[in-house]
Write a protein that holds these residues in place. Sequence first.
Motif, mmCIF file in Angstrom:
data_model
loop_
_atom_site.group_PDB
_atom_site.id
_atom_site.type_symbol
_atom_site.label_atom_id
_atom_site.label_comp_id
_atom_site.label_asym_id
_atom_site.label_seq_id
_atom_site.Cartn_x
_atom_site.Cartn_y
_atom_site.Cartn_z
ATOM 1 N N GLN A 23 0.962 -1.430 0.057
ATOM 2 C CA GLN A 23 0.015 -0.128 -0.019
ATOM 3 C C GLN A 23 0.894 1.131 -0.015
ATOM 4 O OE1 GLN A 23 -2.136 0.694 4.026
ATOM 5 N NE2 GLN A 23 -0.956 -1.161 4.653
ATOM 6 N N ARG A 24 0.211 2.378 -0.499
ATOM 7 C CA ARG A 24 0.744 3.632 -0.460
ATOM 8 C C ARG A 24 0.296 4.503 0.916
ATOM 9 N NH1 ARG A 24 1.876 8.017 -5.045
ATOM 10 N NH2 ARG A 24 3.378 6.574 -5.304
ATOM 11 N N VAL A 25 1.406 4.977 1.911
ATOM 12 C CA VAL A 25 0.915 5.436 2.970
ATOM 13 C C VAL A 25 1.549 6.897 2.965
ATOM 14 C CG1 VAL A 25 0.625 3.497 4.253
ATOM 15 C CG2 VAL A 25 2.798 4.270 4.233
ATOM 16 N N THR A 26 0.955 7.737 3.806
ATOM 17 C CA THR A 26 1.463 8.892 4.383
ATOM 18 C C THR A 26 1.787 9.016 5.771
ATOM 19 O OG1 THR A 26 0.239 10.263 2.684
ATOM 20 C CG2 THR A 26 1.084 11.554 4.354
ATOM 21 N N ILE A 27 3.115 9.317 5.844
ATOM 22 C CA ILE A 27 3.685 8.915 7.258
ATOM 23 C C ILE A 27 4.085 10.295 7.890
ATOM 24 C CG2 ILE A 27 5.522 8.082 8.466
ATOM 25 C CD1 ILE A 27 5.783 5.976 6.335
ATOM 26 N N GLY A 28 3.583 10.541 9.141
ATOM 27 C CA GLY A 28 4.230 11.690 9.912
ATOM 28 C C GLY A 28 5.390 11.481 10.802
ATOM 29 N N LEU A 29 6.579 11.998 10.645
ATOM 30 C CA LEU A 29 7.658 11.788 11.526
ATOM 31 C C LEU A 29 8.000 13.076 12.334
ATOM 32 C CD1 LEU A 29 10.009 10.515 12.427
ATOM 33 C CD2 LEU A 29 11.393 11.147 10.174
ATOM 34 N N SER A 30 7.924 13.217 13.628
ATOM 35 C CA SER A 30 8.224 14.166 14.533
ATOM 36 C C SER A 30 9.215 13.685 15.401
ATOM 37 C CB SER A 30 6.960 14.566 15.462
ATOM 38 O OG SER A 30 6.031 15.054 14.564
ATOM 39 N N TYR A 31 10.283 14.622 15.794
ATOM 40 C CA TYR A 31 11.350 14.297 16.495
ATOM 41 C C TYR A 31 12.020 15.592 16.940
ATOM 42 C CZ TYR A 31 13.881 15.129 12.235
ATOM 43 O OH TYR A 31 14.537 15.684 11.056
ATOM 44 N N LEU A 32 13.058 15.553 18.039
ATOM 45 C CA LEU A 32 13.595 16.635 18.589
ATOM 46 C C LEU A 32 15.194 16.474 17.933
ATOM 47 C CD1 LEU A 32 12.607 16.813 22.214
ATOM 48 C CD2 LEU A 32 11.806 18.276 20.508
ATOM 49 N N ALA A 33 15.759 17.688 17.843
ATOM 50 C CA ALA A 33 17.286 17.617 17.412
ATOM 51 C C ALA A 33 17.624 18.865 18.072
ATOM 52 C CB ALA A 33 17.212 17.713 15.749
ATOM 53 N N TRP A 34 19.307 18.581 18.080
ATOM 54 C CA TRP A 34 19.987 19.851 18.916
ATOM 55 C C TRP A 34 20.840 20.214 17.874
ATOM 56 C CZ3 TRP A 34 25.358 20.547 20.092
ATOM 57 C CH2 TRP A 34 26.046 19.598 19.655
ATOM 58 N N GLY A 35 21.521 21.538 18.068
ATOM 59 C CA GLY A 35 22.283 22.172 17.341
ATOM 60 C C GLY A 35 21.675 23.301 16.624
ATOM 61 N N PHE A 36 20.645 23.849 17.396
ATOM 62 C CA PHE A 36 19.972 24.936 16.811
ATOM 63 C C PHE A 36 20.005 26.094 17.539
ATOM 64 C CE2 PHE A 36 18.314 21.411 14.475
ATOM 65 C CZ PHE A 36 18.176 21.747 13.258
ATOM 66 N N ASP A 37 19.620 27.380 17.376
ATOM 67 C CA ASP A 37 19.317 28.250 18.394
ATOM 68 C C ASP A 37 18.589 29.502 17.602
ATOM 69 O OD1 ASP A 37 19.329 29.522 20.798
ATOM 70 O OD2 ASP A 37 21.418 29.616 21.271
ATOM 71 N N TRP A 38 18.172 30.475 18.523
ATOM 72 C CA TRP A 38 17.655 31.604 17.817
ATOM 73 C C TRP A 38 17.502 33.024 18.868
ATOM 74 C CZ3 TRP A 38 13.247 34.665 19.136
ATOM 75 C CH2 TRP A 38 12.399 34.119 20.180
ATOM 76 N N GLN A 39 17.596 34.059 18.543
ATOM 77 C CA GLN A 39 17.192 35.261 19.449
ATOM 78 C C GLN A 39 16.769 36.363 18.557
ATOM 79 O OE1 GLN A 39 21.330 36.196 20.446
ATOM 80 N NE2 GLN A 39 21.571 37.758 18.577
ATOM 81 N N ALA A 40 16.095 37.356 19.443
ATOM 82 C CA ALA A 40 15.541 38.491 18.912
ATOM 83 C C ALA A 40 16.790 39.534 18.907
ATOM 84 C CB ALA A 40 14.255 38.923 19.505
ATOM 85 N N ASP A 41 16.773 40.353 17.719
ATOM 86 C CA ASP A 41 17.933 41.364 17.762
ATOM 87 C C ASP A 41 17.048 42.678 17.499
ATOM 88 O OD1 ASP A 41 20.614 40.354 17.652
ATOM 89 O OD2 ASP A 41 19.645 38.919 16.224
#
Length: 502
Positions: free
Chosen positions: A193-211
Amino acid sequence: MMRRILAMAALVATVLPAAAQQVMTSPAPDGVQVTVYRAPDRGADQPIDANWLAGYALITERRTIDLPAGRAVVRFEGVAGGMFAESAILTGLPGGVREKNLDADLLSPRSLYARALGRPVTIRRTHLKSGRVVEEPAIIRSGPDGAAIVQTRDGFFAADCGPTDDDIVYDGVLPGLSARPTLSVELDSPVAQRVTIGLSYLAWGFDWQADYVATLAPDGRSLDLTAWVTLASGDPTSFVAAETGVVAGRVNREDRRPYREAAAAPLQITCGVAPPPPPPPPSPPLPLPVAAPPIADYAQEIVVTANRVSRKVVQEELGDLKFYRVPFATTVAANAQKQVALLEKSAVPVERYVAIDVFGGGASAPMTMLRVQNRTDRGLGVALPAGQVAVFATEGTRRLLLGEGSVEDKAVGEPVEIGVAPATQVTQEVEAVRSDGDWTDHRLTLRNATPDPVRVEARFRIGDDALSRTSARLGRKDGDAIWIVEVPGNATRALSYRVTAR
């Protein structure tokens, strides 16, 4: 020095877990969402460290794949290299998941050499004078740091340490290496069958800030405030046309960052034993938001017309946190930074004053401060995420930098106070007048060397039970006693107070 590493097989090889299993590959997501969380231990006065991005992201992907009947292994290529595999959640898979594996040991000259330790390879030797090429079987006997020690039928020798230019030729890519970060799952499907899969996960190595960029009006009574969201990714994967957002506020999370610096380091081969190479130079600091954009596609993400920014980030509520959504698809590029417009406010009323902290028998250096009220009727009325602030003044047609400060996360209704620069024309002096055992009388003297009056707020960083007998009535600020006084131009003001030892 040996510079070339060759492979005679395909660069990406798939090893079947078992003969009965089929391997299906999803090369890329059909759609992706990236939500970036700030580094939990980085203060608002600390800029993003491009060499160590300690924030993380929640990544949600949508993929479509054709599944065969029976047991199969599905490979999701192009996931984040910093994925926490244990956090991965998959939906839409028939029969559930039997096993999950993250193949994040990426194919590189260093990882290929390291995986070949103790294994047979081919050494290709080119004589520098004659150009004659000789190949013979060899075994790698050293790790990826220092000299490349190989063993042939004639014994041990260090590559590239003789009259030849040496290359190592591999028979193929060893198991466990992947050209792209890959999550593989084992599952059973009752039917093809053909399926649509949802994949969610956490990953490190990111950041953000307001300037923030604040520009004072010539009369100093108002300012124009512009803000940007600065996104940073240290991940080897780019997320193209992603629905992107950032979360303001502090989220409690245990630190479980994987250690991957060794695998990411380049292969350094030297002739003989030598100390390790010096670290690479640090990345350049983040540009001021008013500077030219450092990223090629920056102009596509920020539209500026007649100095007014459109398509700004949209604020939404997320429980006790604030979620800022980028209202258009944007690419979160690998190992890159970008800025997206956050807000623009004009003619915000501002109050300028000098702040001093008093610690019993001493005080801090006077600091010039700006204060704005975060209310709609005062020109703001928006939740402000933590970040750094560059403050400018206008002089004719020129803009001059007055100083740089920072703000913490500020909710609507809270005052926003920004430390700009030391107030060099306002000085303070604390002297002990008299003492009798467990108490001491002090005098705080403020001097204003400017021709204009200056408002001074002296905040006492001591407990109420230790402070008494003040010569003027004090107010309260965040639980501390505070002396608010206007010092006329070229004049002084003084306050006497007693400090009792506790």
